[in-house]
Structure formats: structure tokens, C-alpha cells
Motif scaffolding. Sequence first.
Motif, PDB file in Angstrom:
ATOM      1  N   VAL A  17      39.928  60.939  17.840  1.00 50.06           N
ATOM      2  CA  VAL A  17      39.532  59.957  16.834  1.00 50.06           C
ATOM      3  C   VAL A  17      38.330  60.445  16.032  1.00 50.06           C
ATOM      4  CG1 VAL A  17      40.413  58.004  18.161  1.00 50.06           C
ATOM      5  CG2 VAL A  17      38.037  58.683  18.427  1.00 50.06           C
ATOM      6  N   ALA A  18      38.244  59.957  14.793  1.00 52.38           N
ATOM      7  CA  ALA A  18      37.091  60.250  13.952  1.00 52.38           C
ATOM      8  C   ALA A  18      35.920  59.409  14.429  1.00 52.38           C
ATOM      9  CB  ALA A  18      37.419  59.941  12.497  1.00 52.38           C
ATOM     10  N   GLY A  19      34.740  59.960  14.327  1.00 56.60           N
ATOM     11  CA  GLY A  19      33.543  59.251  14.753  1.00 56.60           C
ATOM     12  C   GLY A  19      33.347  59.353  16.253  1.00 56.60           C
ATOM     13  N   ASP A  20      32.684  58.352  16.819  1.00 62.89           N
ATOM     14  CA  ASP A  20      32.379  58.384  18.248  1.00 62.89           C
ATOM     15  C   ASP A  20      33.437  57.682  19.087  1.00 62.89           C
ATOM     16  OD1 ASP A  20      31.939  55.730  17.716  1.00 62.89           O
ATOM     17  OD2 ASP A  20      29.795  55.781  18.158  1.00 62.89           O
ATOM     18  N   GLY A  21      34.493  57.195  18.472  1.00 65.40           N
ATOM     19  CA  GLY A  21      35.579  56.572  19.218  1.00 65.40           C
ATOM     20  C   GLY A  21      35.572  55.069  19.205  1.00 65.40           C
ATOM     21  N   PHE A  22      34.435  54.462  18.988  1.00 65.03           N
ATOM     22  CA  PHE A  22      34.367  53.010  18.976  1.00 65.03           C
ATOM     23  C   PHE A  22      34.843  52.476  17.639  1.00 65.03           C
ATOM     24  CE2 PHE A  22      31.265  54.341  22.132  1.00 65.03           C
ATOM     25  CZ  PHE A  22      31.751  53.647  23.220  1.00 65.03           C
ATOM     26  N   GLY A  23      35.747  51.523  17.667  1.00 58.94           N
ATOM     27  CA  GLY A  23      36.272  50.944  16.447  1.00 58.94           C
ATOM     28  C   GLY A  23      37.453  51.689  15.851  1.00 58.94           C
ATOM     29  N   ALA A  24      37.871  52.784  16.465  1.00 58.20           N
ATOM     30  CA  ALA A  24      39.024  53.532  15.937  1.00 58.20           C
ATOM     31  C   ALA A  24      40.306  52.728  16.144  1.00 58.20           C
ATOM     32  CB  ALA A  24      39.134  54.877  16.644  1.00 58.20           C
ATOM     33  N   GLU A  30      32.452  63.866  12.706  1.00 56.55           N
ATOM     34  CA  GLU A  30      32.543  63.810  14.164  1.00 56.55           C
ATOM     35  C   GLU A  30      33.951  63.500  14.625  1.00 56.55           C
ATOM     36  OE1 GLU A  30      29.742  60.817  15.354  1.00 56.55           O
ATOM     37  OE2 GLU A  30      28.047  62.196  15.191  1.00 56.55           O
ATOM     38  N   LEU A  31      34.356  64.163  15.735  1.00 55.97           N
ATOM     39  CA  LEU A  31      35.619  63.878  16.393  1.00 55.97           C
ATOM     40  C   LEU A  31      35.357  63.707  17.880  1.00 55.97           C
ATOM     41  CD1 LEU A  31      38.003  66.532  14.776  1.00 55.97           C
ATOM     42  CD2 LEU A  31      37.791  64.111  14.184  1.00 55.97           C
ATOM     43  N   ALA A  32      36.066  62.759  18.489  1.00 54.32           N
ATOM     44  CA  ALA A  32      35.917  62.513  19.923  1.00 54.32           C
ATOM     45  C   ALA A  32      37.286  62.316  20.553  1.00 54.32           C
ATOM     46  CB  ALA A  32      35.059  61.262  20.162  1.00 54.32           C
ATOM     47  N   LEU A  33      37.392  62.645  21.826  1.00 58.73           N
ATOM     48  CA  LEU A  33      38.587  62.386  22.615  1.00 58.73           C
ATOM     49  C   LEU A  33      38.344  61.094  23.377  1.00 58.73           C
ATOM     50  CD1 LEU A  33      38.903  66.016  23.876  1.00 58.73           C
ATOM     51  CD2 LEU A  33      40.593  64.879  22.419  1.00 58.73           C
ATOM     52  N   VAL A  34      39.300  60.173  23.329  1.00 56.57           N
ATOM     53  CA  VAL A  34      39.125  58.898  24.024  1.00 56.57           C
ATOM     54  C   VAL A  34      40.412  58.515  24.736  1.00 56.57           C
ATOM     55  CG1 VAL A  34      37.387  58.053  22.390  1.00 56.57           C
ATOM     56  CG2 VAL A  34      39.774  57.455  22.040  1.00 56.57           C
ATOM     57  N   ASN A  35      40.249  57.642  25.721  1.00 63.53           N
ATOM     58  CA  ASN A  35      41.409  57.024  26.373  1.00 63.53           C
ATOM     59  C   ASN A  35      41.382  55.544  26.042  1.00 63.53           C
ATOM     60  OD1 ASN A  35      39.449  55.868  27.959  1.00 63.53           O
ATOM     61  ND2 ASN A  35      39.974  56.963  29.801  1.00 63.53           N
ATOM     62  N   VAL A  36      42.398  54.830  26.432  1.00 60.45           N
ATOM     63  CA  VAL A  36      42.456  53.404  26.128  1.00 60.45           C
ATOM     64  C   VAL A  36      41.584  52.587  27.071  1.00 60.45           C
ATOM     65  CG1 VAL A  36      44.439  52.790  27.543  1.00 60.45           C
ATOM     66  CG2 VAL A  36      44.052  51.597  25.396  1.00 60.45           C
ATOM     67  N   GLU A  37      41.244  53.141  28.220  1.00 55.79           N
ATOM     68  CA  GLU A  37      40.447  52.432  29.223  1.00 55.79           C
ATOM     69  C   GLU A  37      38.985  52.350  28.791  1.00 55.79           C
ATOM     70  OE1 GLU A  37      42.106  51.224  31.877  1.00 55.79           O
ATOM     71  OE2 GLU A  37      43.924  52.183  31.183  1.00 55.79           O
ATOM     72  N   GLY A  38      38.638  51.374  28.031  1.00 49.99           N
ATOM     73  CA  GLY A  38      37.248  51.196  27.622  1.00 49.99           C
ATOM     74  C   GLY A  38      36.848  52.058  26.448  1.00 49.99           C
ATOM     75  N   ARG A  39      37.715  52.948  26.025  1.00 50.86           N
ATOM     76  CA  ARG A  39      37.451  53.823  24.886  1.00 50.86           C
ATOM     77  C   ARG A  39      36.137  54.557  25.000  1.00 50.86           C
ATOM     78  NH1 ARG A  39      39.454  50.961  19.370  1.00 50.86           N
ATOM     79  NH2 ARG A  39      41.491  50.358  20.084  1.00 50.86           N
ATOM     80  N   GLU A  40      35.796  55.021  26.166  1.00 50.26           N
ATOM     81  CA  GLU A  40      34.547  55.752  26.320  1.00 50.26           C
ATOM     82  C   GLU A  40      34.767  57.212  25.974  1.00 50.26           C
ATOM     83  OE1 GLU A  40      32.407  55.086  29.883  1.00 50.26           O
ATOM     84  OE2 GLU A  40      32.993  53.003  29.965  1.00 50.26           O
ATOM     85  N   PRO A  41      34.157  57.664  24.871  1.00 49.82           N
ATOM     86  CA  PRO A  41      34.367  59.045  24.472  1.00 49.82           C
ATOM     87  C   PRO A  41      33.564  60.009  25.327  1.00 49.82           C
ATOM     88  CG  PRO A  41      32.821  58.027  22.989  1.00 49.82           C
ATOM     89  CD  PRO A  41      33.292  56.953  23.947  1.00 49.82           C
ATOM     90  N   VAL A  81      45.962  51.718  17.839  1.00 52.93           N
ATOM     91  CA  VAL A  81      47.230  51.001  17.969  1.00 52.93           C
ATOM     92  C   VAL A  81      48.294  51.573  17.038  1.00 52.93           C
ATOM     93  CG1 VAL A  81      48.356  48.753  17.691  1.00 52.93           C
ATOM     94  CG2 VAL A  81      46.111  48.895  18.761  1.00 52.93           C
ATOM     95  N   THR A  82      47.914  51.975  15.834  1.00 54.76           N
ATOM     96  CA  THR A  82      48.899  52.530  14.909  1.00 54.76           C
ATOM     97  C   THR A  82      49.053  54.044  15.055  1.00 54.76           C
ATOM     98  OG1 THR A  82      47.248  52.712  13.149  1.00 54.76           O
ATOM     99  CG2 THR A  82      48.569  50.675  13.232  1.00 54.76           C
ATOM    100  N   ALA A  83      48.458  54.609  16.081  1.00 52.17           N
ATOM    101  CA  ALA A  83      48.594  56.047  16.350  1.00 52.17           C
ATOM    102  C   ALA A  83      49.152  56.271  17.758  1.00 52.17           C
ATOM    103  CB  ALA A  83      47.253  56.751  16.193  1.00 52.17           C
ATOM    104  N   ILE A  84      50.073  55.424  18.176  1.00 50.45           N
ATOM    105  CA  ILE A  84      50.726  55.593  19.477  1.00 50.45           C
ATOM    106  C   ILE A  84      51.665  56.791  19.377  1.00 50.45           C
ATOM    107  CG2 ILE A  84      52.258  54.524  21.192  1.00 50.45           C
ATOM    108  CD1 ILE A  84      49.624  53.047  20.992  1.00 50.45           C
ATOM    109  N   PRO A  85      51.583  57.753  20.316  1.00 49.55           N
ATOM    110  CA  PRO A  85      52.479  58.914  20.247  1.00 49.55           C
ATOM    111  C   PRO A  85      53.946  58.489  20.255  1.00 49.55           C
ATOM    112  CG  PRO A  85      50.833  59.195  21.967  1.00 49.55           C
ATOM    113  CD  PRO A  85      50.714  57.795  21.478  1.00 49.55           C
ATOM    114  N   GLU A  86      54.765  59.280  19.595  1.00 44.55           N
ATOM    115  CA  GLU A  86      56.195  59.013  19.530  1.00 44.55           C
ATOM    116  C   GLU A  86      56.915  59.994  20.449  1.00 44.55           C
ATOM    117  OE1 GLU A  86      57.004  59.372  15.347  1.00 44.55           O
ATOM    118  OE2 GLU A  86      56.468  57.279  14.998  1.00 44.55           O
ATOM    119  N   GLY A  87      57.351  59.520  21.603  1.00 39.48           N
ATOM    120  CA  GLY A  87      58.019  60.388  22.557  1.00 39.48           C
ATOM    121  C   GLY A  87      57.082  61.476  23.034  1.00 39.48           C
ATOM    122  N   ASP A  88      57.470  62.730  22.818  1.00 39.16           N
ATOM    123  CA  ASP A  88      56.656  63.866  23.243  1.00 39.16           C
ATOM    124  C   ASP A  88      55.984  64.531  22.049  1.00 39.16           C
ATOM    125  OD1 ASP A  88      55.633  65.339  25.355  1.00 39.16           O
ATOM    126  OD2 ASP A  88      57.165  66.901  25.186  1.00 39.16           O
TER     127      ASP A  88
END
Length: 155
Positions: free
Chosen positions: A36-43, A103-114, A46-53
Motif C-alpha cells: 500500500v501507498a503511505g504507512d498503510g493506515f487508511g488504504a 512511501e510504500l508499506a506491506l500490510v495484512n488485514v489483521e489490524g493493518r499494522e505495517p 477492499v477493492t484490491a482483493i487478489p483475483e485467484g493466484d
Amino acid sequence: MDPEVAFAGEVLYPQAQPWEVVFDALWVSHSEFWLVAGDGFGADIVTAIPEGDSVRGNGEAIGIPTQGSAGRIAVVLSAWEEPAPDGRGVLLGMSRITAPDRELALVNVEGREPGPVLVLRDEGDHEVKVWRLAPGSDGAVERYDVRVWPCPARG
């Protein structure tokens, strides 16, 4: 898990070297994580769910699929001045991301902690390619290679 250890002994960039590299370890669920762009908060993930593989982007977020539905993964995120050379493993796809604050950060859905934030040289549009690597020598974690460069490329 130390994410750098997951890539120990692996020659990730035999052709050329990126100008910046960060490593991260994430707990993923629902078979996905995001760049995600930025620090991950507010990204808007939902509209960037991967499609299959395959990866899927929405401008300021890119969804990346994982093989396992839940577990730890290791990711190496690298920035390049020109199109990055191809990585090894399974190419999951290419997308474009807009980084208005460099800025770019890697985040997960669990709390979105980058994890660590990769600071790009320039703001704006960047191309992104993602590969899933074969498990490391310990075989314990899924590994991902994410490469980013300015768009249009300077070279």
C-alpha cells in the motif's frame, strides 16, 4: 521469525542491485496481503482483493495472494531506478501503484499494522512485479519477492 533469515543464502539479484531493500514478516489470513501507498493506515484494500493466484491493484493498494490461508510469510521489497530484472519463482503478476508521499508499506488485514516502510526516490506512479519463491532451506514459510520501479521508467 527474522524475515532476512528466510532469504539467507538466496541470490535474489544476480543481474543488478536495487537501490533500496526492506524485509518484512507478516501473519496473513484469508490467503492475502497488500502493498500500500503511505504507512498503510487508511488504504483501501477492499477493492484490491487478489483475483485467484494473481495480484490486483486499485491505484494506492495491490492485493497479493498467498498459498496458505493463514500463517507467516516473509517478503523482500526492493526499489529500482529502472525496470527490475525478472525474479525467480512463480510470477503472480504486475500492477501499478501511486505513491503520493513516496512511501510504500506491506500490510495484512489483521489490524493493518505495517512493517518497515520503503521510501521511494520519487512520488507518483510505480510499476510493481511480484513473485512467489520456492520455500527456503527450512521450508517453513512462504516467501515473496516484490520489485518496484518508477513509471514511466527512466532507462
